[in-house]
Scaffold this motif. Structure first.
Motif, PDB file in Angstrom:
ATOM      1  N   GLY A  10       0.835  -1.198   0.000  1.00 22.79           N
ATOM      2  CA  GLY A  10       0.000   0.000   0.000  1.00 22.79           C
ATOM      3  C   GLY A  10       0.870   1.248   0.000  1.00 22.79           C
ATOM      4  N   ALA A  11       0.223   2.406  -0.184  1.00 27.77           N
ATOM      5  CA  ALA A  11       0.981   3.627  -0.452  1.00 27.77           C
ATOM      6  C   ALA A  11       1.028   4.572   0.741  1.00 27.77           C
ATOM      7  N   GLY A  12       0.879   4.050   1.948  1.00 25.54           N
ATOM      8  CA  GLY A  12       1.036   4.943   3.100  1.00 25.54           C
ATOM      9  C   GLY A  12       0.095   4.656   4.244  1.00 25.54           C
ATOM     10  N   VAL A 113       7.254  -3.755  -1.207  1.00 26.35           N
ATOM     11  CA  VAL A 113       7.211  -2.733  -2.256  1.00 26.35           C
ATOM     12  C   VAL A 113       6.097  -1.733  -1.954  1.00 26.35           C
ATOM     13  N   TRP A 114       6.423  -0.471  -2.081  1.00 28.35           N
ATOM     14  CA  TRP A 114       5.463   0.614  -1.853  1.00 28.35           C
ATOM     15  C   TRP A 114       4.311   0.517  -2.865  1.00 28.35           C
ATOM     16  N   GLY A 115       3.071   0.636  -2.403  1.00 23.17           N
ATOM     17  CA  GLY A 115       1.931   0.589  -3.322  1.00 23.17           C
ATOM     18  C   GLY A 115       1.780  -0.800  -3.905  1.00 23.17           C
ATOM     19  N   ASP A 116       1.721  -0.857  -5.240  1.00 19.13           N
ATOM     20  CA  ASP A 116       1.602  -2.131  -5.946  1.00 19.13           C
ATOM     21  C   ASP A 116       2.879  -2.375  -6.759  1.00 19.13           C
ATOM     22  N   PRO A 117       3.392  -3.617  -6.733  1.00 22.29           N
ATOM     23  CA  PRO A 117       4.671  -3.887  -7.411  1.00 22.29           C
ATOM     24  C   PRO A 117       4.629  -3.711  -8.931  1.00 22.29           C
ATOM     25  N   SER A 118       3.426  -3.645  -9.522  1.00 19.73           N
ATOM     26  CA  SER A 118       3.368  -3.550 -10.987  1.00 19.73           C
ATOM     27  C   SER A 118       3.520  -2.125 -11.488  1.00 19.73           C
ATOM     28  N   LEU A 119       3.542  -1.159 -10.588  1.00 18.25           N
ATOM     29  CA  LEU A 119       3.439   0.230 -11.019  1.00 18.25           C
ATOM     30  C   LEU A 119       4.705   1.023 -10.679  1.00 18.25           C
ATOM     31  N   TYR A 120       5.447   1.412 -11.723  1.00 15.53           N
ATOM     32  CA  TYR A 120       6.664   2.204 -11.546  1.00 15.53           C
ATOM     33  C   TYR A 120       7.517   1.717 -10.377  1.00 15.53           C
ATOM     34  N   ASP A 121       7.822   0.450 -10.420  1.00 19.28           N
ATOM     35  CA  ASP A 121       8.712  -0.117  -9.409  1.00 19.28           C
ATOM     36  C   ASP A 121       9.610  -1.132 -10.101  1.00 19.28           C
ATOM     37  N   VAL A 146      -2.397  -2.082  -2.669  1.00 18.95           N
ATOM     38  CA  VAL A 146      -3.225  -0.930  -3.064  1.00 18.95           C
ATOM     39  C   VAL A 146      -2.267   0.151  -3.569  1.00 18.95           C
ATOM     40  N   SER A 147      -2.415   0.530  -4.833  1.00 17.66           N
ATOM     41  CA  SER A 147      -1.491   1.507  -5.415  1.00 17.66           C
ATOM     42  C   SER A 147      -1.858   2.920  -4.975  1.00 17.66           C
ATOM     43  N   SER A 148      -0.914   3.845  -5.173  1.00 16.64           N
ATOM     44  CA  SER A 148      -1.227   5.246  -4.846  1.00 16.64           C
ATOM     45  C   SER A 148      -2.334   5.762  -5.761  1.00 16.64           C
ATOM     46  N   VAL A 149      -2.452   5.186  -6.952  1.00 16.09           N
ATOM     47  CA  VAL A 149      -3.509   5.622  -7.878  1.00 16.09           C
ATOM     48  C   VAL A 149      -4.880   5.229  -7.309  1.00 16.09           C
ATOM     49  N   VAL A 188      -0.810  10.978 -13.676  1.00 20.85           N
ATOM     50  CA  VAL A 188       0.597  11.396 -13.727  1.00 20.85           C
ATOM     51  C   VAL A 188       1.260  11.120 -12.374  1.00 20.85           C
ATOM     52  N   MET A 189       2.388  10.392 -12.446  1.00 21.40           N
ATOM     53  CA  MET A 189       3.153  10.039 -11.245  1.00 21.40           C
ATOM     54  C   MET A 189       4.579  10.556 -11.431  1.00 21.40           C
ATOM     55  N   LEU A 190       5.357  10.519 -10.364  1.00 20.83           N
ATOM     56  CA  LEU A 190       6.774  10.873 -10.458  1.00 20.83           C
ATOM     57  C   LEU A 190       6.970  12.231 -11.142  1.00 20.83           C
ATOM     58  N   ASP A 191       6.186  13.202 -10.740  1.00 24.79           N
ATOM     59  CA  ASP A 191       6.296  14.522 -11.355  1.00 24.79           C
ATOM     60  C   ASP A 191       6.956  15.490 -10.374  1.00 24.79           C
ATOM     61  N   TYR A 211       0.923  12.628  -0.192  1.00 24.48           N
ATOM     62  CA  TYR A 211       0.971  11.813   1.037  1.00 24.48           C
ATOM     63  C   TYR A 211      -0.362  11.085   1.261  1.00 24.48           C
ATOM     64  N   VAL A 212      -0.989  10.631   0.194  1.00 19.41           N
ATOM     65  CA  VAL A 212      -2.327  10.045   0.311  1.00 19.41           C
ATOM     66  C   VAL A 212      -2.295   8.847   1.261  1.00 19.41           C
ATOM     67  N   GLY A 213      -3.263   8.791   2.141  1.00 11.37           N
ATOM     68  CA  GLY A 213      -3.367   7.664   3.073  1.00 11.37           C
ATOM     69  C   GLY A 213      -2.596   7.877   4.361  1.00 11.37           C
ATOM     70  N   ILE A 245       8.314  14.709  -0.858  1.00  7.95           N
ATOM     71  CA  ILE A 245       6.886  14.679  -1.199  1.00  7.95           C
ATOM     72  C   ILE A 245       6.620  13.551  -2.175  1.00  7.95           C
ATOM     73  N   MET A 246       5.443  12.946  -2.061  1.00 10.24           N
ATOM     74  CA  MET A 246       4.991  12.000  -3.084  1.00 10.24           C
ATOM     75  C   MET A 246       3.590  12.444  -3.469  1.00 10.24           C
ATOM     76  N   ASP A 247       3.410  12.828  -4.715  1.00 10.59           N
ATOM     77  CA  ASP A 247       2.084  13.242  -5.153  1.00 10.59           C
ATOM     78  C   ASP A 247       1.744  12.627  -6.501  1.00 10.59           C
ATOM     79  N   THR A 248       0.462  12.480  -6.714  1.00  6.90           N
ATOM     80  CA  THR A 248      -0.062  11.847  -7.927  1.00  6.90           C
ATOM     81  C   THR A 248      -1.314  12.617  -8.330  1.00  6.90           C
ATOM     82  N   TYR A 249      -1.599  12.655  -9.651  1.00  9.21           N
ATOM     83  CA  TYR A 249      -2.857  13.305 -10.034  1.00  9.21           C
ATOM     84  C   TYR A 249      -3.474  12.683 -11.272  1.00  9.21           C
TER      85      TYR A 249
HETATM   86  C1  LIG Z   1       8.354   4.939  -7.644  1.00 13.08           C
HETATM   87  S1  LIG Z   1       6.659   5.281  -7.796  1.00 13.08           S
HETATM   88  C2  LIG Z   1       5.969   3.945  -6.922  1.00 13.08           C
HETATM   89  C3  LIG Z   1       4.494   3.754  -7.163  1.00 13.08           C
HETATM   90  C4  LIG Z   1       3.924   2.611  -6.317  1.00 13.08           C
HETATM   91  N1  LIG Z   1       4.423   1.323  -6.754  1.00 13.08           N
HETATM   92  C5  LIG Z   1       2.396   2.595  -6.336  1.00 13.08           C
HETATM   93  O1  LIG Z   1       1.801   1.555  -6.626  1.00 13.08           O
HETATM   94  O2  LIG Z   1       1.808   3.639  -6.011  1.00 13.08           O
HETATM   95  C6  LIG Z   1       6.521   6.645  -6.708  1.00 13.08           C
HETATM   96  C7  LIG Z   1       5.386   7.582  -7.111  1.00 13.08           C
HETATM   97  O3  LIG Z   1       4.171   7.054  -6.628  1.00 13.08           O
HETATM   98  C8  LIG Z   1       3.307   8.090  -6.244  1.00 13.08           C
HETATM   99  N2  LIG Z   1       2.960   7.912  -4.820  1.00 13.08           N
HETATM  100  C9  LIG Z   1       3.391   6.917  -4.017  1.00 13.08           C
HETATM  101  N3  LIG Z   1       2.840   7.006  -2.796  1.00 13.08           N
HETATM  102  C10 LIG Z   1       2.021   8.077  -2.833  1.00 13.08           C
HETATM  103  C11 LIG Z   1       1.147   8.679  -1.882  1.00 13.08           C
HETATM  104  N4  LIG Z   1       1.003   8.183  -0.649  1.00 13.08           N
HETATM  105  N5  LIG Z   1       0.440   9.761  -2.263  1.00 13.08           N
HETATM  106  C12 LIG Z   1       0.561  10.263  -3.510  1.00 13.08           C
HETATM  107  N6  LIG Z   1       1.368   9.747  -4.446  1.00 13.08           N
HETATM  108  C13 LIG Z   1       2.087   8.661  -4.120  1.00 13.08           C
HETATM  109  C14 LIG Z   1       4.022   9.390  -6.549  1.00 13.08           C
HETATM  110  O4  LIG Z   1       3.662   9.809  -7.840  1.00 13.08           O
HETATM  111  C15 LIG Z   1       5.459   8.971  -6.509  1.00 13.08           C
HETATM  112  O5  LIG Z   1       6.242   9.845  -7.278  1.00 13.08           O
END
Ligand SMILES: C[S@@+](CC[C@H](N)C(=O)[O-])C[C@H]1O[C@@H](n2cnc3c(N)ncnc32)[C@H](O)[C@@H]1O
Length: 254
Positions: A10-12, A113-121, A146-149, A188-191, A211-213, A245-249
């Motif tokens: 999960g993402a946080g 793995v942060w979030g889901d392993p299939s997504l930008y990891d 659970v991915s950040s998306v 959009v991720m990693l921005d 910082y979702v979650g 910071i970690m942000d997604t939109y």
């Molecule tokens: C290296 S990628 C990993 C993504 C991860 N595997 C996932 O499933 O969410 C890192 C990017 O995920 C997004 N991200 C991860 N955690 C987040 C969170 N708690 N809130 C918002 N965006 C997050 C950001 O876009 C960040 O730049």
């Protein structure tokens, strides 16, 4: 045979760990942790808390190593691809050593793995490279997370897809080259450079979250031209205060 389990955590939000992830954590013998020089950061702390909470009462060990540094100097697409390739090869050396030297023949090792392993990891592609080298055999299990998306869209109460329409998941780096053809919905991720601020069309909506979650979560949504400056200001302030910071939109056009 040795087993490797790649566990999406999960993402946080520690409550977004799945029951399958909890079971996998409880049957792990060796946790492999890469130190990224941010050991006091919230992601590192969450990983540690998750291991301590769910590793269970059977004996387990933690093996840490320094994550290889990546060359982050700005460059063209080719030098970026080359830098990522070299970094992955060094990570593969490390993972191979983890599996051969630190894991017993019938033991299970886990990467969280942060979030889901299939997504930008890179964990899965690095393990694929270790497999290709043929130096050590192992079974692989992937536990989705659970991915950040998913977490972002759930918090905004909005869907990812519109009826019969495609959606593209992309990076800030790609968006900098312009809105991609053939798609009106972008995640959009990693921005690192707030590429959304360059979009001036007034028929684009944004659902943004940082910082979702986590307790520091920030959410903003609305017509992009009306909220872009506010998001950029809130983001800059939060990044300065926290140091990361970690942000997604989600961007939706038309
Ligand atoms: C290296 S990628 C990993 C993504 C991860 N595997 C996932 O499933 O969410 C890192 C990017 O995920 C997004 N991200 C991860 N955690 C987040 C969170 N708690 N809130 C918002 N965006 C997050 C950001 O876009 C960040 O730049």
């Amino acid at each position: 045979m040795r087993r490797i389990c790649v566990i999406g955590i999960g993402a946080g939000d520690p409550e977004q760990l799945t029951l399958r992830a909890v079971r996998a954590l409880g049957s792990t013998d060796v946790f492999f942790v890469l130190d990224k020089g941010q050991e006091g950061s919230d992601p590192a702390r969450l990983r540690r808390e998750i291991i301590e909470a769910h590793a269970g009462s059977r004996p387990w060990r933690l093996v840490r190593a320094r994550d290889p540094e990546r060359d982050r100097r700005p460059g063209d697409r080719d030098s970026y691809t080359r830098a990522v390739g070299e970094w992955r090869a060094r990570r593969a050396d490390l993972y191979e050593r983890f599996i051969t030297a630190e894991l017993g023949e019938n033991e299970t090792g886990a990467f969280l793995v942060w979030g889901d392993p299939s997504l930008y990891d890179s964990t899965l592609s690095v393990l694929e490279e270790v497999r290709r080298r043929d130096a050590v055999a192992f079974e692989l299990e992937v536990v989705p997370g659970v991915s950040s998306v998913s977490a972002l869209l759930a918090r905004h109460g909005t869907g990812l897809t519109r009826v019969g329409r495609p959606v593209q998941i992309t990076t800030g780096r790609q968006l900098a080259a312009g809105w991609p053809e053939g798609v009106d919905d972008l995640v959009v991720m990693l921005d690192a450079h707030q590429e959304f601020t360059r979009i001036t069309r007034d028929d684009v909506w944004i659902w943004w979250g940082a910082y979702v979650g986590t307790p520091d979560e920030i959410l903003v949504s609305g017509r992009l031209v009306e909220v872009a400056d506010r998001i950029a200001a809130v983001r800059a302030e939060a990044r300065a205060r926290r140091g990361w910071i970690m942000d997604t939109y989600l961007l939706r056009r038309g």
